[in-house]
Design an enzyme around this catalytic site. Structure first.
Site, PDB file in Angstrom:
ATOM      1  N   ASP A  24      -5.348  -1.033 -88.875  1.00  0.00           N
ATOM      2  CA  ASP A  24      -3.789  -0.704 -88.917  1.00  0.00           C
ATOM      3  C   ASP A  24      -3.027  -1.485 -88.383  1.00  0.00           C
ATOM      4  OD1 ASP A  24      -1.801   1.270 -88.695  1.00  0.00           O
ATOM      5  OD2 ASP A  24      -2.882   2.751 -87.791  1.00  0.00           O
ATOM      6  N   GLU A  73      -4.482 -24.870 -69.575  1.00  0.00           N
ATOM      7  CA  GLU A  73      -5.775 -24.540 -69.955  1.00  0.00           C
ATOM      8  C   GLU A  73      -6.417 -25.189 -71.025  1.00  0.00           C
ATOM      9  OE1 GLU A  73      -7.225 -20.466 -70.045  1.00  0.00           O
ATOM     10  OE2 GLU A  73      -5.353 -19.754 -69.214  1.00  0.00           O
ATOM     11  N   CYS A 111      -4.529 -18.647 -66.284  1.00  0.00           N
ATOM     12  CA  CYS A 111      -2.998 -18.469 -66.783  1.00  0.00           C
ATOM     13  C   CYS A 111      -2.113 -18.633 -65.196  1.00  0.00           C
ATOM     14  CB  CYS A 111      -2.719 -17.212 -67.024  1.00  0.00           C
ATOM     15  SG  CYS A 111      -3.787 -17.019 -68.915  1.00  0.00           S
ATOM     16  N   SER A 149     -12.109  -8.102 -68.891  1.00  0.00           N
ATOM     17  CA  SER A 149     -10.711  -8.588 -68.314  1.00  0.00           C
ATOM     18  C   SER A 149      -9.664  -7.869 -68.123  1.00  0.00           C
ATOM     19  CB  SER A 149     -10.652  -9.958 -69.515  1.00  0.00           C
ATOM     20  OG  SER A 149      -9.702  -9.355 -70.571  1.00  0.00           O
ATOM     21  N   HIS A 178       2.316 -11.505 -65.735  1.00  0.00           N
ATOM     22  CA  HIS A 178       1.660 -12.184 -66.798  1.00  0.00           C
ATOM     23  C   HIS A 178       1.311 -11.037 -67.805  1.00  0.00           C
ATOM     24  CE1 HIS A 178      -1.272 -14.647 -69.132  1.00  0.00           C
ATOM     25  NE2 HIS A 178      -2.400 -13.858 -68.763  1.00  0.00           N
TER      26      HIS A 178
HETATM   27  P1  HMG Z   1      -9.839  -4.882 -79.419  1.00  0.00           P
HETATM   28  O1  HMG Z   1     -11.129  -4.448 -79.232  1.00  0.00           O
HETATM   29  O2  HMG Z   1      -9.597  -5.643 -80.512  1.00  0.00           O
HETATM   30  O3  HMG Z   1      -8.776  -3.630 -79.166  1.00  0.00           O
HETATM   31  O4  HMG Z   1      -9.689  -5.595 -77.891  1.00  0.00           O
HETATM   32  P2  HMG Z   1      -8.734  -2.155 -78.895  1.00  0.00           P
HETATM   33  O5  HMG Z   1      -9.635  -1.450 -79.974  1.00  0.00           O
HETATM   34  O6  HMG Z   1      -8.938  -2.018 -77.467  1.00  0.00           O
HETATM   35  O7  HMG Z   1      -7.159  -1.765 -79.113  1.00  0.00           O
HETATM   36  C1  HMG Z   1      -6.278  -2.198 -78.511  1.00  0.00           C
HETATM   37  C2  HMG Z   1      -5.234  -1.231 -78.187  1.00  0.00           C
HETATM   38  O8  HMG Z   1      -4.616  -0.798 -79.277  1.00  0.00           O
HETATM   39  C3  HMG Z   1      -5.785   0.155 -77.446  1.00  0.00           C
HETATM   40  O9  HMG Z   1      -4.683   0.375 -76.599  1.00  0.00           O
HETATM   41  C4  HMG Z   1      -6.034   0.998 -78.560  1.00  0.00           C
HETATM   42  O10 HMG Z   1      -5.955   2.268 -78.181  1.00  0.00           O
HETATM   43  C5  HMG Z   1      -4.631   0.608 -79.545  1.00  0.00           C
HETATM   44  P3  HMG Z   1      -5.431   1.106 -75.257  1.00  0.00           P
HETATM   45  O11 HMG Z   1      -6.206   2.366 -75.583  1.00  0.00           O
HETATM   46  O12 HMG Z   1      -6.307   0.038 -74.515  1.00  0.00           O
HETATM   47  O13 HMG Z   1      -4.105   1.480 -74.305  1.00  0.00           O
HETATM   48  N1  HMG Z   1      -4.855   0.889 -81.016  1.00  0.00           N
HETATM   49  C6  HMG Z   1      -3.870   1.657 -81.601  1.00  0.00           C
HETATM   50  N2  HMG Z   1      -2.646   2.105 -81.082  1.00  0.00           N
HETATM   51  C7  HMG Z   1      -1.939   2.618 -82.327  1.00  0.00           C
HETATM   52  N3  HMG Z   1      -2.398   2.853 -83.488  1.00  0.00           N
HETATM   53  C8  HMG Z   1      -3.523   2.464 -83.871  1.00  0.00           C
HETATM   54  C9  HMG Z   1      -4.427   1.842 -82.853  1.00  0.00           C
HETATM   55  N4  HMG Z   1      -5.653   1.357 -82.926  1.00  0.00           N
HETATM   56  C10 HMG Z   1      -5.850   0.646 -81.562  1.00  0.00           C
HETATM   57  N5  HMG Z   1      -3.834   2.343 -85.151  1.00  0.00           N
HETATM   58  C11 HMG Z   1      -8.538  -6.927 -76.247  1.00  0.00           C
HETATM   59  C12 HMG Z   1      -8.504  -5.688 -77.134  1.00  0.00           C
HETATM   60  C13 HMG Z   1      -7.544  -6.939 -75.153  1.00  0.00           C
HETATM   61  C14 HMG Z   1     -10.028  -6.642 -75.373  1.00  0.00           C
HETATM   62  C15 HMG Z   1      -8.836  -8.180 -77.160  1.00  0.00           C
HETATM   63  O14 HMG Z   1      -7.415  -8.369 -77.829  1.00  0.00           O
HETATM   64  C16 HMG Z   1      -9.114  -9.330 -76.168  1.00  0.00           C
HETATM   65  O15 HMG Z   1     -10.363  -9.609 -75.772  1.00  0.00           O
HETATM   66  N6  HMG Z   1      -8.220 -10.054 -75.892  1.00  0.00           N
HETATM   67  C17 HMG Z   1      -8.315 -11.328 -74.986  1.00  0.00           C
HETATM   68  C18 HMG Z   1      -8.221 -10.970 -73.436  1.00  0.00           C
HETATM   69  C19 HMG Z   1      -7.461 -10.564 -72.816  1.00  0.00           C
HETATM   70  O16 HMG Z   1      -6.280 -10.822 -73.250  1.00  0.00           O
HETATM   71  N7  HMG Z   1      -7.319  -9.932 -71.839  1.00  0.00           N
HETATM   72  C20 HMG Z   1      -6.235  -9.376 -71.001  1.00  0.00           C
HETATM   73  C21 HMG Z   1      -6.536  -9.197 -69.611  1.00  0.00           C
HETATM   74  S1  HMG Z   1      -6.965 -10.799 -68.962  1.00  0.00           S
HETATM   75  C22 HMG Z   1      -5.853 -12.104 -68.857  1.00  0.00           C
HETATM   76  O17 HMG Z   1      -4.838 -11.508 -68.923  1.00  0.00           O
HETATM   77  C23 HMG Z   1      -6.036 -13.561 -68.946  1.00  0.00           C
HETATM   78  C24 HMG Z   1      -5.952 -14.260 -69.998  1.00  0.00           C
HETATM   79  O18 HMG Z   1      -4.312 -14.496 -70.489  1.00  0.00           O
HETATM   80  C25 HMG Z   1      -6.397 -15.655 -69.898  1.00  0.00           C
HETATM   81  C26 HMG Z   1      -6.152 -16.745 -68.836  1.00  0.00           C
HETATM   82  O19 HMG Z   1      -5.867 -16.041 -67.556  1.00  0.00           O
HETATM   83  O20 HMG Z   1      -6.261 -17.758 -68.776  1.00  0.00           O
HETATM   84  C27 HMG Z   1      -6.306 -13.708 -71.217  1.00  0.00           C
END
Ligand code: HMG
Length: 444
Positions: free
Chosen positions: A31, A83, A120, A211, A244
């Protein structure tokens, strides 16, 4: 005491755009609202065939030097935070200096160059290095160029694929700056974590859900550590709080935690008590689980209060506008959050001189850092000088097929050839490999 801070900023986005709702979501069978509402992302920036961390960083630095009328003698340091480096020895800053030497008379032989790595947070750490160098009186009247440049690519099929991005931020760090002055006080939350890492590999190994939790835990520690030196914080103390921003939904989670922490024991908590009760205190619960449940319920209620929503709309939302269009830029991400907010304020004609920002940086692995910034005279002109909105608008919108080719093109193991989608104009481009496997660049 001499004020030291960020004098000017230039931003360079990768020239391609992947529309997450229109192009990516249907191919994933998702979606579109998962991206636009859940993660808070409209699009991701990608580098065209001739772009990489060096070209984006050098182009941002070139714009900065032109706009501030700098020549190489004015620059005492060039530090690059990334990075996405492709060399374990030769720093990206040497490539960027090499690019800049193609277009300036003189050279950067006198400038100290380095590369900072801590996921980051390295962009903020590089600013720290420049700040300390100036404060120590070693700068001989010169300033430092700090470049945060990344191609934040994930392996195809990884959950992080939705949060990719590419771009660079170049910052000019000086005495008596014209944008923001940095506080001496800082707070840290740092621990040996394996939430996101790249052990000699291009694409990260990520435990995405964890994370998110590690980000929040380290950010809380950093805020407590900051308060231990700077005194208690209050939500009304800050015009904006740039975090961030790996994706705006992450900041939504961090903001409500931060707000709860900052209002605890204040009139603001008191004013909400008749509607949502007092904040749960650990001593009132027998088990950690019961306490955690009560906190979650409290925060769900807190998020819905008019007070919180108004604060979020004014203090956090304006920091997210660039990120929501370009995705995660890793080291540059918190620095585009700052600029998003300041640009919006300058466009609205707000008078912010003397007002404060609280800046929350984070890097996986993991470390958070919090410091304060004071907005200084001249900030409006600086905030409006970058043309990032135009750049975002001009990006070439790639189809899903094209996205697959672009991802392959920038996969270091593949070295796939790809015709560019855009035409470079007055900028540095990647030009192939030299005899020692070095990357070559020209100004076109
Ligand atoms: P995912 O499993 O694809 O997504 O992974 P999800 O199922 O958790 O959905 C994401 C959000 O969308 C959720 O919101 C859902 O409810 C919502 P939440 O409940 O968490 O508030 N959602 C919807 N909302 C409205 N309508 C819908 C719908 N469907 C779902 N239909 C994940 C998400 C972040 C885990 C993934 O994208 C990921 O692995 N990302 C990479 C890691 C990351 O960014 N981590 C962030 C913290 S770590 C960080 O910031 C460091 C980093 O920048 C690296 C560094 O430092 O070098 C990453």
């Amino acid at each position: 005491m001499t004020a030291v801070g960020i004098d000017a900023v230039e931003i360079w986005t990768g020239k391609l755009k992947l529309d997450l709702a229109e192009t990516f979501a249907p191919e994933m069978g998702d979606d579109p609202a998962k991206y636009t509402k859940g993660l808070g992302l409209e699009g991701s920036s990608f580098p065209d065939a001739y772009e990489d961390i060096v070209t984006m960083g050098a182009n941002a630095a070139h714009r900065l030097m032109e706009r501030k009328d700098l020549d190489p003698d004015d620059v005492g340091r060039i530090d690059v935070a990334t990075e996405s480096a492709f060399d374990n020895s030769k720093p990206v800053s040497t490539y960027i200096a090499g690019c800049l030497e193609q277009v300036y008379e003189g050279d950067f032989h006198h400038a100290n160059k380095g590369e900072r790595k801590f996921a980051c947070i390295a962009g903020t750490q590089s600013i720290d290095d420049a700040y300390n160098w100036i404060k120590a009186g070693r700068n001989r009247g010169r300033g430092a160029i700090v470049v945060a440049s990344d191609t934040a690519l994930y392996a195809r099929g990884d959950a992080g694929e939705a949060t990719q991005g590419a771009g660079a931020v170049a910052m000019w760090i000086t005495e008596n700056p014209s944008l923001v002055e940095l506080s001496t006080e800082q707070g840290y939350g740092s621990a040996d974590e394996t939430d996101f890492l790249k052990p000699n590999q291009q694409f990260p190994s990520v435990d995405g859900k964890r994370s998110v939790q590690v980000y929040l835990s380290r950010m809380r520690e950093a805020l407590e550590d900051f308060e231990s030196v700077a005194g208690e914080t209050h939500p009304d103390d800050y015009e904006y709080i740039p975090f961030h921003t790996p994706f705006p939904g992450m900041v939504r989670k961090a903001a409500v935690l931060g707000y709860r922490h900052m209002i605890r024991g204040t009139d603001a908590e008191e004013a909400l008590t008749d509607r949502i009760g007092p904040q749960p205190r650990r001593d009132d619960f027998d088990s950690r689980e019961a306490f955690d449940d009560a906190i979650r319920d409290y925060m769900d209620d807190l998020k819905e209060t008019e007070e919180y929503r108004e604060w979020y709309g004014e203090t956090i939302e304006p920091t997210l506008s660039i990120s929501s269009q370009v995705g995660n830029w890793y080291t540059g991400s918190v620095h585009i959050a700052r600029m998003s907010a300041l640009r919006a304020a300058a466009e609205a004609g707000d008078d912010l001189t003397g007002d404060k920002l609280l800046v929350g940086s984070y890097g996986s692995g993991a470390q958070a850092e919090i410091h304060e910034e004071t907005i200084v005279d001249g900030w409006e002109e600086e905030a409006l000088a970058t043309n990032i909105d135009e750049q975002i608008e001009r990006r070439y919108d790639i189809s899903f097929d094209e996205y697959e080719q672009v991802h392959d093109r920038h996969n270091h193991d593949k070295r796939t050839e790809l015709e560019p989608f855009t035409q470079p104009d007055g900028e540095f481009v990647f030009d192939g490999w030299g005899p020692m496997n070095e990357r070559k660049y020209t100004f076109v």
